[in-house]
Design a protein around this motif. Structure first.
Motif, PDB file in Angstrom:
ATOM      1  N   ALA A  15       0.830  -1.211   0.000  1.00 44.57           N
ATOM      2  CA  ALA A  15       0.000   0.000   0.000  1.00 44.57           C
ATOM      3  C   ALA A  15       0.862   1.257   0.000  1.00 44.57           C
ATOM      4  O   ALA A  15       0.545   2.244  -0.675  1.00 44.57           O
ATOM      5  N   LEU A  16       1.966   1.234   0.746  1.00 41.56           N
ATOM      6  CA  LEU A  16       2.875   2.381   0.777  1.00 41.56           C
ATOM      7  C   LEU A  16       3.511   2.617  -0.585  1.00 41.56           C
ATOM      8  O   LEU A  16       3.637   3.761  -1.039  1.00 41.56           O
ATOM      9  N   VAL A  17       3.916   1.544  -1.232  1.00 46.64           N
ATOM     10  CA  VAL A  17       4.565   1.655  -2.537  1.00 46.64           C
ATOM     11  C   VAL A  17       3.589   2.193  -3.587  1.00 46.64           C
ATOM     12  O   VAL A  17       3.962   2.981  -4.462  1.00 46.64           O
ATOM     13  N   ARG A  18       2.317   1.796  -3.487  1.00 47.94           N
ATOM     14  CA  ARG A  18       1.322   2.235  -4.471  1.00 47.94           C
ATOM     15  C   ARG A  18       1.003   3.720  -4.356  1.00 47.94           C
ATOM     16  O   ARG A  18       0.598   4.350  -5.328  1.00 47.94           O
ATOM     17  N   ASN A  19       1.153   4.291  -3.163  1.00 46.49           N
ATOM     18  CA  ASN A  19       0.741   5.673  -2.925  1.00 46.49           C
ATOM     19  C   ASN A  19       1.779   6.647  -3.467  1.00 46.49           C
ATOM     20  O   ASN A  19       2.922   6.694  -3.001  1.00 46.49           O
ATOM     21  N   ALA A  20       1.369   7.455  -4.435  1.00 52.74           N
ATOM     22  CA  ALA A  20       2.295   8.383  -5.096  1.00 52.74           C
ATOM     23  C   ALA A  20       2.781   9.489  -4.166  1.00 52.74           C
ATOM     24  O   ALA A  20       3.801  10.127  -4.430  1.00 52.74           O
ATOM     25  N   GLN A  21       2.064   9.736  -3.050  1.00 49.31           N
ATOM     26  CA  GLN A  21       2.438  10.811  -2.136  1.00 49.31           C
ATOM     27  C   GLN A  21       3.454  10.365  -1.085  1.00 49.31           C
ATOM     28  O   GLN A  21       3.888  11.169  -0.263  1.00 49.31           O
ATOM     29  N   ILE A  22       3.833   9.088  -1.122  1.00 48.46           N
ATOM     30  CA  ILE A  22       4.704   8.544  -0.086  1.00 48.46           C
ATOM     31  C   ILE A  22       5.994   8.013  -0.694  1.00 48.46           C
ATOM     32  O   ILE A  22       5.972   7.293  -1.697  1.00 48.46           O
ATOM     33  N   ASP A  23       7.130   8.358  -0.084  1.00 47.58           N
ATOM     34  CA  ASP A  23       8.412   7.754  -0.439  1.00 47.58           C
ATOM     35  C   ASP A  23       8.595   6.539   0.457  1.00 47.58           C
ATOM     36  O   ASP A  23       9.111   6.637   1.574  1.00 47.58           O
ATOM     37  N   ALA A  24       8.148   5.378  -0.025  1.00 47.30           N
ATOM     38  CA  ALA A  24       8.129   4.165   0.795  1.00 47.30           C
ATOM     39  C   ALA A  24       9.519   3.701   1.206  1.00 47.30           C
ATOM     40  O   ALA A  24       9.669   2.966   2.186  1.00 47.30           O
ATOM     41  N   ASN A  25      10.551   4.132   0.477  1.00 49.06           N
ATOM     42  CA  ASN A  25      11.913   3.708   0.803  1.00 49.06           C
ATOM     43  C   ASN A  25      12.391   4.232   2.148  1.00 49.06           C
ATOM     44  O   ASN A  25      13.343   3.697   2.727  1.00 49.06           O
ATOM     45  N   ASN A  26      11.733   5.302   2.643  1.00 46.49           N
ATOM     46  CA  ASN A  26      12.156   5.909   3.900  1.00 46.49           C
ATOM     47  C   ASN A  26      11.310   5.473   5.090  1.00 46.49           C
ATOM     48  O   ASN A  26      11.414   6.043   6.180  1.00 46.49           O
ATOM     49  N   ILE A  27      10.450   4.462   4.885  1.00 41.14           N
ATOM     50  CA  ILE A  27       9.539   4.027   5.941  1.00 41.14           C
ATOM     51  C   ILE A  27       9.750   2.548   6.242  1.00 41.14           C
ATOM     52  O   ILE A  27       9.798   1.724   5.335  1.00 41.14           O
ATOM     53  N   ASN A  28       9.873   2.246   7.525  1.00 40.86           N
ATOM     54  CA  ASN A  28       9.994   0.857   7.978  1.00 40.86           C
ATOM     55  C   ASN A  28       8.676   0.419   8.604  1.00 40.86           C
ATOM     56  O   ASN A  28       8.023   1.189   9.316  1.00 40.86           O
ATOM     57  N   VAL A  29       8.292  -0.821   8.330  1.00 45.23           N
ATOM     58  CA  VAL A  29       7.019  -1.352   8.820  1.00 45.23           C
ATOM     59  C   VAL A  29       7.268  -2.531   9.748  1.00 45.23           C
ATOM     60  O   VAL A  29       8.010  -3.456   9.414  1.00 45.23           O
TER      61      VAL A  29
END
Length: 216
Positions: A160-174
């Motif tokens: 879901a994070l990767v799909r969202n254009a407003q989020i830089d998923a590379n900087n977020i840990n889950v």
């Protein structure tokens, strides 16, 4: 001009520009990129919208909302009237299970209790009553009890994070602990942090989100 003074100016401009907010009596103070809103508004909706508008401004790291709701005569309602309106609004909301949301009203403040399966239903219930005339505030005590068990919550959130254009998923840990999703990392804005939180809530089986993401 200092960073805080410039940020204060931008927040005031955003509040003035947004037509959904009566910001006539709202004052803004900024220290270390933390914005404090004070003063009063004639509707609870103005308080909520002012907080969201402030979060949209780039470089705002946190918001302290001290705005009071002072209802004008035309907006005042008795607790009984508010409760009746709230029940009708919840019953008309097709996203909510019937008779699962309980309403308590005290001095214009609405408290919601009950159980739902999804976070969006929890949000939807609050939205149904938030803008009713006479409401001074909303406390959402509803709990989430999903009927499905999803073993790969972490991968669902990551997707879901990767799909969202407003989020830089590379900087977020889950991280996931039972039904709790834990987010860490750094993002550029408060809006991006909130989007990441919404993405985590959208995963099936998530019952709570701990958003530890910081803003650069």
């Amino acid at each position: 001009m200092s960073i805080d003074i410039e940020l204060q100016k931008k927040i005031v401009e955003e509040l003035t520009w947004d037509p959904s907010i009566d910001a006539t009596h709202i004052t803004v103070a900024v220290k270390d990129s933390i914005a404090t809103l004070s003063g009063y508004v004639p509707r609870f909706a103005d308080k909520e919208n002012a907080e969201q508008a402030t979060k949209r401004v780039a470089n705002v790291k946190a918001v302290v909302d001290e705005v009071e709701v002072k209802l004008a005569g035309s907006f005042k309602r008795t607790d009984l009237e508010i409760a009746e309106m709230a029940l009708k609004a919840l019953q008309a909301n097709s996203t909510l299970p019937k008779d699962k949301v309980k309403v308590t009203v005290a001095d214009g403040w609405v408290t919601l209790d009950g159980e739902v399966e999804w976070h969006y239903q929890q949000d939807s219930a609050a939205s149904s009553v938030r803008y009713l005339s006479g409401v001074k505030g909303v406390t959402n005590k509803m709990t989430i009890k999903p009927t499905v068990h999803i073993s790969d919550i972490k991968s669902k959130i990551r997707d879901a994070l990767v799909r969202n254009a407003q989020i830089d998923a590379n900087n977020i840990n889950v991280g996931v602990n039972g039904g709790m999703a834990v987010l860490d990392g750094k993002v550029k804005s408060w809006a991006e942090k909130e989007q990441a939180g919404y993405a985590a809530w959208s995963a099936p089986g998530v019952t709570s989100v701990q958003n530890n993401i910081s803003i650069r």
